[in-house]
Design an enzyme around this catalytic site. Structure first.
Site, mmCIF file in Angstrom:
data_model
loop_
_atom_site.group_PDB
_atom_site.id
_atom_site.type_symbol
_atom_site.label_atom_id
_atom_site.label_comp_id
_atom_site.label_asym_id
_atom_site.label_seq_id
_atom_site.Cartn_x
_atom_site.Cartn_y
_atom_site.Cartn_z
ATOM 1 N N GLU A 1 10.308 1.583 10.074
ATOM 2 C CA GLU A 1 10.954 2.435 9.770
ATOM 3 C C GLU A 1 10.598 3.865 9.955
ATOM 4 O O GLU A 1 9.801 4.118 9.215
ATOM 5 C CB GLU A 1 11.497 2.312 8.114
ATOM 6 C CG GLU A 1 12.081 1.097 7.889
ATOM 7 C CD GLU A 1 13.736 1.004 8.436
ATOM 8 O OE1 GLU A 1 14.225 2.038 8.827
ATOM 9 O OE2 GLU A 1 14.155 -0.056 8.482
ATOM 10 N N LEU A 2 10.873 4.664 10.963
ATOM 11 C CA LEU A 2 9.810 5.652 11.364
ATOM 12 C C LEU A 2 10.716 6.989 11.249
ATOM 13 O O LEU A 2 11.763 7.049 10.799
ATOM 14 C CB LEU A 2 9.370 5.463 12.909
ATOM 15 C CG LEU A 2 8.676 4.355 13.052
ATOM 16 C CD1 LEU A 2 8.064 3.928 14.477
ATOM 17 C CD2 LEU A 2 7.542 4.064 12.055
ATOM 18 N N LYS B 1 0.878 -1.239 -0.019
ATOM 19 C CA LYS B 1 0.075 0.024 0.148
ATOM 20 C C LYS B 1 0.751 1.298 -0.048
ATOM 21 O O LYS B 1 1.502 1.592 0.944
ATOM 22 C CB LYS B 1 -0.874 -0.029 1.270
ATOM 23 C CG LYS B 1 -1.976 1.012 0.978
ATOM 24 C CD LYS B 1 -2.513 1.764 2.362
ATOM 25 C CE LYS B 1 -1.651 2.811 2.720
ATOM 26 N NZ LYS B 1 -1.659 4.037 1.715
ATOM 27 N N SER C 1 22.771 6.248 3.066
ATOM 28 C CA SER C 1 21.821 5.323 2.156
ATOM 29 C C SER C 1 22.582 4.257 1.186
ATOM 30 O O SER C 1 23.350 4.810 0.287
ATOM 31 C CB SER C 1 20.676 6.021 1.554
ATOM 32 O OG SER C 1 19.849 6.654 2.366
ATOM 33 N N GLU D 1 10.799 16.620 13.844
ATOM 34 C CA GLU D 1 11.327 16.543 12.305
ATOM 35 C C GLU D 1 10.678 17.391 11.532
ATOM 36 O O GLU D 1 9.608 17.953 11.472
ATOM 37 C CB GLU D 1 10.708 15.038 12.039
ATOM 38 C CG GLU D 1 11.261 14.505 10.677
ATOM 39 C CD GLU D 1 10.597 13.151 10.521
ATOM 40 O OE1 GLU D 1 9.584 12.893 10.793
ATOM 41 O OE2 GLU D 1 11.575 12.554 10.031
ATOM 42 N N ARG E 1 18.816 17.272 0.199
ATOM 43 C CA ARG E 1 18.425 15.810 -0.109
ATOM 44 C C ARG E 1 16.884 15.565 -0.193
ATOM 45 O O ARG E 1 16.400 15.775 0.942
ATOM 46 C CB ARG E 1 19.012 14.793 0.173
ATOM 47 C CG ARG E 1 18.672 13.273 -0.578
ATOM 48 C CD ARG E 1 19.452 12.274 -0.043
ATOM 49 N NE ARG E 1 19.154 10.916 -0.608
ATOM 50 C CZ ARG E 1 18.935 9.885 0.275
ATOM 51 N NH1 ARG E 1 19.011 9.972 1.495
ATOM 52 N NH2 ARG E 1 18.403 8.680 -0.532
ATOM 53 N N CYS F 1 13.637 11.037 6.126
ATOM 54 C CA CYS F 1 13.682 10.690 7.426
ATOM 55 C C CYS F 1 15.323 10.652 8.033
ATOM 56 O O CYS F 1 15.494 10.904 9.126
ATOM 57 C CB CYS F 1 13.390 9.403 7.807
ATOM 58 S SG CYS F 1 14.183 8.199 6.768
ATOM 59 N N ALA G 1 1.750 5.405 -0.142
ATOM 60 C CA ALA G 1 1.054 6.703 0.001
ATOM 61 C C ALA G 1 0.113 7.122 -0.876
ATOM 62 O O ALA G 1 0.245 7.004 -2.149
ATOM 63 C CB ALA G 1 1.902 7.909 0.589
HETATM 64 P P1 NAP Z 1 2.599 8.449 7.433
HETATM 65 O O1 NAP Z 1 1.530 9.798 7.593
HETATM 66 O O2 NAP Z 1 2.850 7.797 8.774
HETATM 67 O O3 NAP Z 1 2.121 7.523 6.157
HETATM 68 C C1 NAP Z 1 3.024 6.622 5.639
HETATM 69 C C2 NAP Z 1 2.139 5.455 5.126
HETATM 70 O O4 NAP Z 1 1.103 5.120 6.275
HETATM 71 C C3 NAP Z 1 1.070 6.132 4.147
HETATM 72 O O5 NAP Z 1 0.953 5.123 2.883
HETATM 73 C C4 NAP Z 1 -0.172 6.164 4.644
HETATM 74 O O6 NAP Z 1 -1.373 6.215 3.941
HETATM 75 C C5 NAP Z 1 -0.335 5.023 5.629
HETATM 76 N N1 NAP Z 1 -1.003 5.112 6.665
HETATM 77 C C6 NAP Z 1 -1.436 6.344 7.401
HETATM 78 N N2 NAP Z 1 -2.296 6.009 8.357
HETATM 79 C C7 NAP Z 1 -2.351 4.479 8.352
HETATM 80 C C8 NAP Z 1 -3.383 3.556 8.880
HETATM 81 N N3 NAP Z 1 -4.048 4.020 10.189
HETATM 82 N N4 NAP Z 1 -3.299 2.469 8.679
HETATM 83 C C9 NAP Z 1 -2.795 1.893 7.539
HETATM 84 N N5 NAP Z 1 -1.814 2.955 6.833
HETATM 85 C C10 NAP Z 1 -1.842 4.143 7.206
HETATM 86 O O7 NAP Z 1 4.168 8.957 6.970
HETATM 87 P P2 NAP Z 1 4.314 10.241 5.593
HETATM 88 O O8 NAP Z 1 3.819 11.547 5.926
HETATM 89 O O9 NAP Z 1 3.670 9.566 4.429
HETATM 90 O O10 NAP Z 1 5.919 10.112 5.567
HETATM 91 C C11 NAP Z 1 6.623 10.875 6.218
HETATM 92 C C12 NAP Z 1 7.267 9.976 7.557
HETATM 93 O O11 NAP Z 1 7.869 8.886 6.958
HETATM 94 C C13 NAP Z 1 8.203 10.906 8.193
HETATM 95 O O12 NAP Z 1 8.146 10.892 9.721
HETATM 96 C C14 NAP Z 1 9.598 10.246 7.863
HETATM 97 O O13 NAP Z 1 10.758 10.239 8.829
HETATM 98 C C15 NAP Z 1 9.321 8.703 7.909
HETATM 99 N N6 NAP Z 1 10.307 7.916 6.941
HETATM 100 C C16 NAP Z 1 10.990 7.157 7.538
HETATM 101 C C17 NAP Z 1 11.871 6.361 6.927
HETATM 102 C C18 NAP Z 1 12.762 5.413 7.486
HETATM 103 O O14 NAP Z 1 13.337 4.544 6.797
HETATM 104 N N7 NAP Z 1 12.944 5.561 8.951
HETATM 105 C C19 NAP Z 1 12.016 6.606 5.507
HETATM 106 C C20 NAP Z 1 11.135 7.549 4.820
HETATM 107 C C21 NAP Z 1 10.181 8.245 5.732
HETATM 108 P P3 NAP Z 1 -1.858 7.662 3.359
HETATM 109 O O15 NAP Z 1 -0.993 8.037 2.220
HETATM 110 O O16 NAP Z 1 -3.134 7.189 2.658
HETATM 111 O O17 NAP Z 1 -1.935 8.478 4.525
#
Ligand code: NAP
Length: 489
Positions: free
Chosen positions: A262-263, A186, A453, A393, A290, A296, A188
């Protein structure tokens, strides 16, 4: 790169399949469609299928059905599917990069870099597929034999964020395919197009029906919730925010799912006074800019030795201030838009908060007027300890620079966060480098370099940045169970 024409843009969007991919069939979503927009213009690009809970369940049905055969499929053939997909991604890098830029906003050069990086996970795991092994040991009492073997964990749910629309998928899909797992993916909802193209590439590379199923949805929680509670699902791998990760962990506890999380991050970038300041500035530009800072791994705080802090801030401001901001498809642009109005509002709010508490903007600090979600590259100094952006963040092109007096103070400041994904350290003193690296509370460290990375290395965090590793020899372990057999001779 010459500026890309509107018809080229239209062509790459048109060739993307817009439906759900379930059991090898492309089909409509029961909830109609959801819109994907270009963050550089705020204009819609296209519509893709919007899945219902039943659609998501059908995807798990397909993954479950394909599971037994795929788990026994010859590892060499599993690897060869990945290798063919790697070749296809590389050969189609230009069109995939344009598509990614249109849905996510980053520049074409950055999209190409992500595609090269994302493809590497397929090459790496195509090589790992044939290196899944076990152990044969003599029991300590000399009589029995202890046999261990590795088996795929089973059907996985892979949820990815919008900031790296392809690579966050390939580093889960690659090891899952290599290990013999089937999956529901799934992406985003803001950036589903790159993943839809990836599914098509894998289909063309000969991935059997049902091994990968792709679901796009406008209400993720409602649509995916029942899957997380379905006893046929065995693993959840999630990349996204800490907040959502935490809630998914709670949901997954009922089913005791294997988890990889991975948060979020809050990476410190430490520059000691024995470092090459110009090299540190070069690294800082990469670590900060970048992906327009929407990574993240983005350096969130710059801790710089007092003696060189002003020099560092001025040189960094010079570099960031000179970067051309604009639509990622335009020639010469180095900084694209942020993903949406909310994200830009958050970045602007964090900067206002810091300025309100006494910080100074050496460069930037402004939202750009007009269409798209642009924010000027910004360097802040005199940032007080209570500024929110030191704890949160930022996810945008903003670099707060703070001075420190000595090594202990630098390490204490760097570790003063709930997150623990990555830290960057610049020093030319080997003993100091090793001392500092050992004391940093992070899963990864960039030592005299602004990017960590690498598909061949274990990417992941500690503390509130999650757990599990993606890439490297560790990456495939996340998709394998260990079975032990007690052998009576
Ligand atoms: P997000 O809001 O947590 O969403 C991530 C994914 O989860 C999206 O596909 C989202 O779908 C889905 N999602 C949200 N709520 C959900 C639920 N209740 N049940 C199932 N799926 C759900 O994060 P984001 O804003 O897309 O990404 C940014 C974050 O990702 C940042 O905090 C960043 O640091 C983190 N990140 C971490 C890493 C790592 O490797 N540590 C790498 C990249 C990014 P929708 O699009 O429909 O909301």
């Amino acid at each position: 790169m010459s500026t890309i024409t509107a018809s080229e843009e239209q062509r790459v969007v048109e060739q993307v399949p817009k439906q759900l991919y379930i059991g090898g069939q492309w089909r409509d979503g029961a909830k109609g469609t959801l819109s994907v927009e270009d963050p550089a213009t705020g204009e819609p690009l296209c519509e893709v299928a919007d899945a219902s809970t039943d659609d998501a369940r059908a995807a798990l049905d397909a993954a479950d059905e394909a599971g037994p055969e795929w788990s026994r499929h010859p590892p060499r053939e599993r690897g060869e599917v990945l290798r063919r997909a790697f070749d296809a991604i590389v050969s189609r890098q230009d069109e995939l990069a344009l598509l990614m830029t249109l849905e996510m906003g980053k520049t074409i050069a950055e999209s190409k870099a992500e595609i090269a990086y994302g493809a590497e996970f397929f090459r790496w795991f195509s090589e790992q597929a044939v290196r899944i092994d076990g152990r044969y040991a003599v029991a300590p009492n000399g009589q029995g034999r202890l046999l261990t073997l590795k088996q795929p964990v089973g059907p996985c749910l892979l949820i990815t964020p919008w900031n790296f629309p392809l690579a966050m998928g390939t580093r889960k899909i690659g090891p899952a395919i290599a290990a013999g797992c089937t999956m529901v993916v799934k992406p985003a909802q803001q950036t589903p197009l790159s993943m839809l193209m990836l599914a098509k590439i894998l289909e063309e590379a000969g991935l059997p029906n049902g091994v990968l199923n792709l679901v796009t949805a406008s209400s993720s929680g409602e649509t995916m919730g029942p899957l997380i509670g379905d006893s046929r699902l065995r693993k959840l791998s999630f990349t996204g925010s800490t907040e959502v990760g935490r809630s998914l962990m709670e949901q997954a506890s009922g089913n005791l799912l294997r988890l990889s999380m991975e948060l979020g991050g809050n990476a410190p970038f430490i520059v000691f006074d024995d470092a090459d300041v110009d090299a540190a500035v070069e690294g800082a530009v990469i670590a900060k800019m970048r992906n327009v800072g929407e990574a993240c791994t983005a350096a969130n705080r710059f801790h710089v030795a007092g003696r060189v802090a002003d020099e560092f801030a001025e040189k960094l401001a010079g570099k960031l201030g000179a970067m051309k901001v604009g639509r990622g498809t335009e020639e010469g642009v180095e900084v694209g838009p942020l993903i949406d109005a909310d994200q830009r509002g958050k970045v602007a709010g964090l900067v206002e908060d810091a300025l309100g508490r006494g910080a100074k903007a050496v460069v930037g600090g402004h939202t750009r007027d007009g269409a798209g979600y642009f924010y000027d590259p910004t360097v802040l100094t005199d940032v007080p300890d209570d500024a929110e952006l030191l704890r949160e963040e930022i996810f945008g092109p903003v670099a707060p620079v703070k001075g420190f007096a000595d090594e202990d103070e630098a390490i204490a400041a760097a570790n003063d966060t709930e997150y623990g994904l990555v830290a960057y350290v610049y020093t030319n003193n080997l003993k100091r480098a090793l001392r500092v690296v050992e004391r940093l509370e992070t899963g990864m460290v960039g030592l005299n370099q602004g990017m960590v990375s690498n598909a061949a290395a274990p990417f992941g965090g500690i503390k509130q940045s999650g757990f599990g590793r993606e890439g490297g020899p560790e990456g495939i372990e996340e998709y394998l169970e260990t079975k032990y057999v007690a052998v009576n001779l």
